[in-house]
Motif scaffolding. Structure first.
Motif, short mmCIF file in Angstrom:
data_model
loop_
_atom_site.label_atom_id
_atom_site.label_comp_id
_atom_site.label_asym_id
_atom_site.label_seq_id
_atom_site.Cartn_x
_atom_site.Cartn_y
_atom_site.Cartn_z
N TRP A 129 79.25 -45.77 -20.86
CA TRP A 129 77.60 -46.47 -20.16
C TRP A 129 77.92 -47.97 -20.01
CZ3 TRP A 129 76.10 -41.77 -19.98
CH2 TRP A 129 76.05 -40.67 -21.25
N ARG A 130 79.19 -48.44 -20.20
CA ARG A 130 78.75 -49.80 -19.91
C ARG A 130 79.57 -49.97 -18.63
NH1 ARG A 130 80.21 -52.49 -25.77
NH2 ARG A 130 78.18 -51.86 -26.98
N GLY A 131 78.79 -50.98 -18.10
CA GLY A 131 79.59 -51.20 -17.07
C GLY A 131 79.45 -50.86 -15.37
N GLY A 132 80.65 -50.56 -15.25
CA GLY A 132 81.14 -50.04 -13.25
C GLY A 132 81.42 -48.52 -13.36
N THR A 133 82.14 -48.56 -14.26
CA THR A 133 83.03 -47.22 -14.39
C THR A 133 81.56 -46.15 -15.00
OG1 THR A 133 83.54 -47.59 -17.01
CG2 THR A 133 85.26 -47.95 -15.47
N CYS A 134 80.33 -46.44 -15.67
CA CYS A 134 79.48 -45.23 -15.99
C CYS A 134 78.62 -44.29 -14.85
CB CYS A 134 78.57 -46.26 -16.66
SG CYS A 134 76.91 -44.91 -16.90
N PRO A 135 79.43 -43.41 -14.40
CA PRO A 135 78.90 -42.33 -13.57
C PRO A 135 77.24 -42.19 -13.40
CG PRO A 135 79.67 -40.91 -15.05
CD PRO A 135 80.04 -42.70 -15.74
N ARG A 159 75.07 -45.04 -14.25
CA ARG A 159 74.72 -45.78 -13.21
C ARG A 159 74.62 -45.95 -11.91
NH1 ARG A 159 75.69 -51.24 -16.88
NH2 ARG A 159 74.99 -50.23 -18.79
N GLN A 160 76.84 -45.59 -11.75
CA GLN A 160 76.66 -45.61 -9.93
C GLN A 160 75.97 -44.83 -9.56
OE1 GLN A 160 79.42 -46.66 -8.32
NE2 GLN A 160 79.65 -48.33 -10.72
N VAL A 161 75.32 -43.33 -9.52
CA VAL A 161 74.90 -42.76 -9.30
C VAL A 161 73.18 -43.16 -9.03
CG1 VAL A 161 73.78 -40.70 -8.92
CG2 VAL A 161 75.73 -40.42 -9.65
N LEU A 162 72.42 -43.62 -10.07
CA LEU A 162 71.50 -44.07 -10.66
C LEU A 162 71.38 -45.19 -9.07
CD1 LEU A 162 70.16 -43.10 -13.18
CD2 LEU A 162 69.76 -42.09 -11.51
N ASP A 163 72.66 -46.06 -9.22
CA ASP A 163 72.16 -47.58 -8.74
C ASP A 163 72.06 -46.98 -6.93
OD1 ASP A 163 72.23 -49.54 -10.45
OD2 ASP A 163 74.31 -50.18 -9.97
N PHE A 204 70.91 -44.34 -5.82
CA PHE A 204 69.64 -43.48 -6.10
C PHE A 204 68.32 -43.77 -5.91
CE2 PHE A 204 73.33 -40.33 -5.52
CZ PHE A 204 73.17 -40.61 -4.12
N GLY A 205 68.40 -45.00 -6.93
CA GLY A 205 67.48 -46.18 -7.74
C GLY A 205 66.53 -47.10 -6.33
N ASP A 206 67.00 -46.54 -5.05
CA ASP A 206 66.25 -47.69 -4.25
C ASP A 206 64.73 -47.12 -3.48
OD1 ASP A 206 67.07 -46.42 -1.42
OD2 ASP A 206 69.47 -47.70 -2.16
N LYS A 207 64.25 -47.22 -2.86
CA LYS A 207 63.35 -46.67 -2.43
C LYS A 207 63.30 -45.58 -1.10
CE LYS A 207 58.97 -48.11 -0.67
NZ LYS A 207 57.59 -49.94 -0.28
N TRP A 208 64.29 -46.01 -0.36
CA TRP A 208 64.77 -44.75 0.54
C TRP A 208 66.24 -44.42 0.74
CZ3 TRP A 208 61.06 -46.31 2.81
CH2 TRP A 208 59.96 -47.37 2.99
N SER A 209 66.98 -44.05 -0.19
CA SER A 209 68.04 -43.44 0.16
C SER A 209 67.64 -41.43 0.40
CB SER A 209 69.26 -44.01 -0.69
OG SER A 209 69.69 -44.85 -0.71
N ILE A 210 66.88 -41.42 -0.62
CA ILE A 210 66.24 -40.10 -1.14
C ILE A 210 65.80 -39.30 0.37
CG2 ILE A 210 65.10 -38.28 -2.38
CD1 ILE A 210 66.61 -39.88 -4.93
N LEU A 211 64.34 -40.63 0.13
CA LEU A 211 64.00 -40.15 1.99
C LEU A 211 64.88 -39.62 3.33
CD1 LEU A 211 61.03 -42.74 1.84
CD2 LEU A 211 61.09 -39.90 1.21
N ILE A 212 66.03 -40.31 3.30
CA ILE A 212 66.87 -40.67 4.60
C ILE A 212 68.03 -39.36 4.37
CG2 ILE A 212 68.80 -41.07 5.72
CD1 ILE A 212 67.31 -44.46 4.78
N ILE A 213 68.23 -38.96 2.87
CA ILE A 213 69.14 -37.50 3.23
C ILE A 213 67.99 -35.99 3.09
CG2 ILE A 213 70.08 -36.48 1.02
CD1 ILE A 213 71.01 -38.70 0.01
N GLU A 214 66.83 -36.95 2.46
CA GLU A 214 66.04 -35.06 2.75
C GLU A 214 65.24 -35.46 4.07
OE1 GLU A 214 63.44 -32.11 1.34
OE2 GLU A 214 65.59 -33.43 0.42
N LEU A 215 65.25 -36.29 4.54
CA LEU A 215 65.11 -36.42 6.17
C LEU A 215 66.26 -35.86 7.37
CD1 LEU A 215 63.63 -36.82 8.99
CD2 LEU A 215 64.00 -39.46 8.15
N LEU A 216 67.11 -36.62 7.18
CA LEU A 216 68.89 -35.67 7.75
C LEU A 216 68.86 -33.77 7.11
CD1 LEU A 216 70.86 -38.74 7.37
CD2 LEU A 216 69.22 -37.39 9.35
N SER A 217 68.48 -33.47 6.22
CA SER A 217 68.33 -32.44 5.70
C SER A 217 67.54 -31.59 6.61
CB SER A 217 68.43 -31.97 4.49
OG SER A 217 67.05 -32.32 3.40
#
Length: 130
Positions: free
Chosen positions: A10-16, A18-22, A24-37
């Motif tokens: 759960w610590r540091g940059g190796t936590c999967p 954290r990597q994924v939430l980093d 998709f936790g922004d405001k736009w990534s999921i919207l853009i993926i959904e739009l392109l889908s």
């Protein structure tokens, strides 16, 4: 996931997680993926116009991040004027059902969440009233 007993994943940059939430936790990534889908290939201006309230800089940053993760494909056409199109990669397409499940969960539970927020806020206001 293979790991040693007691390993701190759960610590540091190796936590999967954290990597994924980093990503998709922004405001736009999921919207853009959904739009392109839904729309398939889109030009930068079409993405910006459809989303509406995203700045050109933020759209550029988000598209580059999604491209660097291999979730979208950027195709440049050396024409006059230059044309650039974006579409989901295979990896990006594999993410779509999970985003849709999350959205469906949100639709199903939004009323309850809003009620809980209201109740919480009322409780907080009552605490500060004393």
């Amino acid at each position: 996931m293979s790991r040693k007993s007691g390993e701190k994943i759960w610590r540091g940059g190796t936590c999967p997680i954290r990597q994924v939430l980093d990503r998709f936790g922004d405001k736009w990534s999921i919207l853009i993926i959904e739009l392109l889908s839904h729309e398939g290939k889109l030009r930068f201006s079409q993405i910006a116009q459809t989303i509406g309230d995203i700045s050109q800089k933020m759209l550029t940053v988000t598209l580059r991040s999604l491209e660097s993760d291999g979730l979208i494909i950027r195709q440049f056409y050396p024409e006059i004027p230059p044309r650039v199109e974006y579409e989901l990669s295979g990896l990006g397409k594999s993410l779509v059902p999970h985003i849709q499940q999350l959205a469906a969960w949100g639709h199903t539970h939004m009323d309850t969440i809003l009620e809980n927020r209201k109740r919480f806020e009322e409780k907080q206001q009552n605490k500060t009233a004393y």
